[in-house]
Design an enzyme around this catalytic site. Structure first.
Site, PDB file in Angstrom:
ATOM      1  N   GLY A 237      59.795  58.102  46.916  1.00  0.00           N
ATOM      2  CA  GLY A 237      58.617  58.942  46.747  1.00  0.00           C
ATOM      3  C   GLY A 237      58.197  59.492  48.092  1.00  0.00           C
ATOM      4  O   GLY A 237      58.460  58.864  49.131  1.00  0.00           O
TER       5      GLY A 237
ATOM      6  N   CYS B 199      57.164  52.256  52.724  1.00  0.00           N
ATOM      7  CA  CYS B 199      56.656  53.619  52.833  1.00  0.00           C
ATOM      8  C   CYS B 199      57.368  54.285  53.997  1.00  0.00           C
ATOM      9  O   CYS B 199      57.490  53.683  55.067  1.00  0.00           O
ATOM     10  CB  CYS B 199      55.146  53.585  53.070  1.00  0.00           C
ATOM     11  SG  CYS B 199      54.400  55.215  53.232  1.00  0.00           S
ATOM     12  N   LEU B 200      57.828  55.526  53.804  1.00  0.00           N
ATOM     13  CA  LEU B 200      58.528  56.228  54.887  1.00  0.00           C
ATOM     14  C   LEU B 200      57.619  56.446  56.094  1.00  0.00           C
ATOM     15  O   LEU B 200      58.101  56.662  57.193  1.00  0.00           O
ATOM     16  CB  LEU B 200      59.087  57.567  54.386  1.00  0.00           C
ATOM     17  CG  LEU B 200      60.247  57.458  53.375  1.00  0.00           C
ATOM     18  CD1 LEU B 200      60.603  58.829  52.812  1.00  0.00           C
ATOM     19  CD2 LEU B 200      61.467  56.821  54.021  1.00  0.00           C
TER      20      LEU B 200
ATOM     21  N   HIS C   9      51.353  54.879  44.308  1.00  0.00           N
ATOM     22  CA  HIS C   9      51.508  54.828  45.763  1.00  0.00           C
ATOM     23  C   HIS C   9      51.391  56.243  46.353  1.00  0.00           C
ATOM     24  O   HIS C   9      50.641  56.462  47.321  1.00  0.00           O
ATOM     25  CB  HIS C   9      52.873  54.196  46.104  1.00  0.00           C
ATOM     26  CG  HIS C   9      53.232  54.193  47.553  1.00  0.00           C
ATOM     27  ND1 HIS C   9      53.522  53.040  48.241  1.00  0.00           N
ATOM     28  CD2 HIS C   9      53.377  55.206  48.461  1.00  0.00           C
ATOM     29  CE1 HIS C   9      53.805  53.343  49.509  1.00  0.00           C
ATOM     30  NE2 HIS C   9      53.734  54.648  49.664  1.00  0.00           N
ATOM     31  N   GLU C  10      52.105  57.199  45.753  1.00  0.00           N
ATOM     32  CA  GLU C  10      52.084  58.567  46.289  1.00  0.00           C
ATOM     33  C   GLU C  10      50.724  59.221  46.069  1.00  0.00           C
ATOM     34  O   GLU C  10      50.235  59.952  46.934  1.00  0.00           O
ATOM     35  CB  GLU C  10      53.191  59.416  45.652  1.00  0.00           C
ATOM     36  CG  GLU C  10      54.604  58.897  45.867  1.00  0.00           C
ATOM     37  CD  GLU C  10      54.913  58.526  47.310  1.00  0.00           C
ATOM     38  OE1 GLU C  10      54.400  59.192  48.225  1.00  0.00           O
ATOM     39  OE2 GLU C  10      55.662  57.550  47.527  1.00  0.00           O
TER      40      GLU C  10
ATOM     41  N   GLN D  73      52.582  63.267  54.271  1.00  0.00           N
ATOM     42  CA  GLN D  73      53.605  62.593  55.082  1.00  0.00           C
ATOM     43  C   GLN D  73      54.517  63.584  55.800  1.00  0.00           C
ATOM     44  O   GLN D  73      55.286  63.188  56.677  1.00  0.00           O
ATOM     45  CB  GLN D  73      54.462  61.677  54.202  1.00  0.00           C
ATOM     46  CG  GLN D  73      53.699  60.522  53.602  1.00  0.00           C
ATOM     47  CD  GLN D  73      54.614  59.657  52.765  1.00  0.00           C
ATOM     48  OE1 GLN D  73      54.793  59.912  51.582  1.00  0.00           O
ATOM     49  NE2 GLN D  73      55.220  58.660  53.377  1.00  0.00           N
TER      50      GLN D  73
ATOM     51  N   HIS E 278      48.381  58.449  48.750  1.00  0.00           N
ATOM     52  CA  HIS E 278      48.548  59.251  49.977  1.00  0.00           C
ATOM     53  C   HIS E 278      47.654  60.494  49.947  1.00  0.00           C
ATOM     54  O   HIS E 278      47.153  60.928  50.981  1.00  0.00           O
ATOM     55  CB  HIS E 278      50.003  59.709  50.132  1.00  0.00           C
ATOM     56  CG  HIS E 278      50.911  58.689  50.771  1.00  0.00           C
ATOM     57  ND1 HIS E 278      50.730  58.247  52.061  1.00  0.00           N
ATOM     58  CD2 HIS E 278      52.013  58.060  50.309  1.00  0.00           C
ATOM     59  CE1 HIS E 278      51.698  57.371  52.350  1.00  0.00           C
ATOM     60  NE2 HIS E 278      52.486  57.234  51.307  1.00  0.00           N
TER      61      HIS E 278
HETATM   62 NI    NI Z   1      54.165  56.010  51.182  1.00  0.00          NI
END
Ligand code: NI
Length: 166
Positions: free
Chosen positions: A48, A92-93, A134-135, A53, A138
């Site tokens: 994701g 998470c990236l 999760h996304e 991000q 963000h």
């Molecule tokens: Ni993330």
């Protein structure tokens, strides 16, 4: 490939902590951004990725699980979350190398626009529900570490900062 904003400096934290703005029009630029985000996400082996991000404070995220099609969510609205909660390890990236269990709803109902500008409603459970939540966080300026209790949060942030500053 798009640069991924990582947590841990004042400048990047301001981006990751902002509440993202609604998208007014699913135009060619947004479609191209969504495609580039899917590519960058797969390159980073993520499942994701949210627009903040990649330094765009707009309400867009993409997902792709191993056994699922690539999905684009524009202006998503979480309509329902289950009362049932589950714990599962997340990463998470934007916090590379940090993995920890997070408690979230087991299933979710979400409404969003897709990359063709069409409104859709999706009911998801398990890992897809988790990624969506999760996304979506963000877009509210929330990271998965914010879903931990205070002690675990502090430990996770310290371990992460130590690692990136080595
Ligand atoms: Ni993330």
């Amino acid at each position: 490939m798009l640069d991924i904003v990582t947590f841990g400096s004042e400048a990047t934290d301001a981006i990751l902590r902002a509440k993202a703005e609604p998208i007014k029009d699913v135009n060619a630029e947004i479609k191209a951004l969504a495609a580039a985000m899917l590519e960058s996400m797969e390159h980073g082996r993520g499942i994701g990725l949210a627009a903040p991000q990649v330094d765009r404070s707009i309400r867009l995220f993409v997902t792709r699980l191993d056994d699922d099609e690539p999905r684009v969510f524009i202006n998503p609205e979480i309509l329902l979350v289950s009362e049932e909660l589950t714990d599962y390890e997340e990463g998470c990236l934007s916090l590379p190398g940090l993995y920890t269990n997070v408690r979230r709803a087991e299933s979710v109902k979400v409404r969003a626009w897709n990359a063709r500008g069409k409104l859709f409603t999706l009911e998801a459970s398990g890992l897809l529900a988790r990624v969506i939540l999760h996304e979506n966080d963000h877009l509210e300026g929330l990271l998965f570490i914010d879903r931990l209790g205070e002690k675990r949060r502090q430990r996770a942030v310290q371990a992460y900062l130590k690692k990136i500053r080595m």
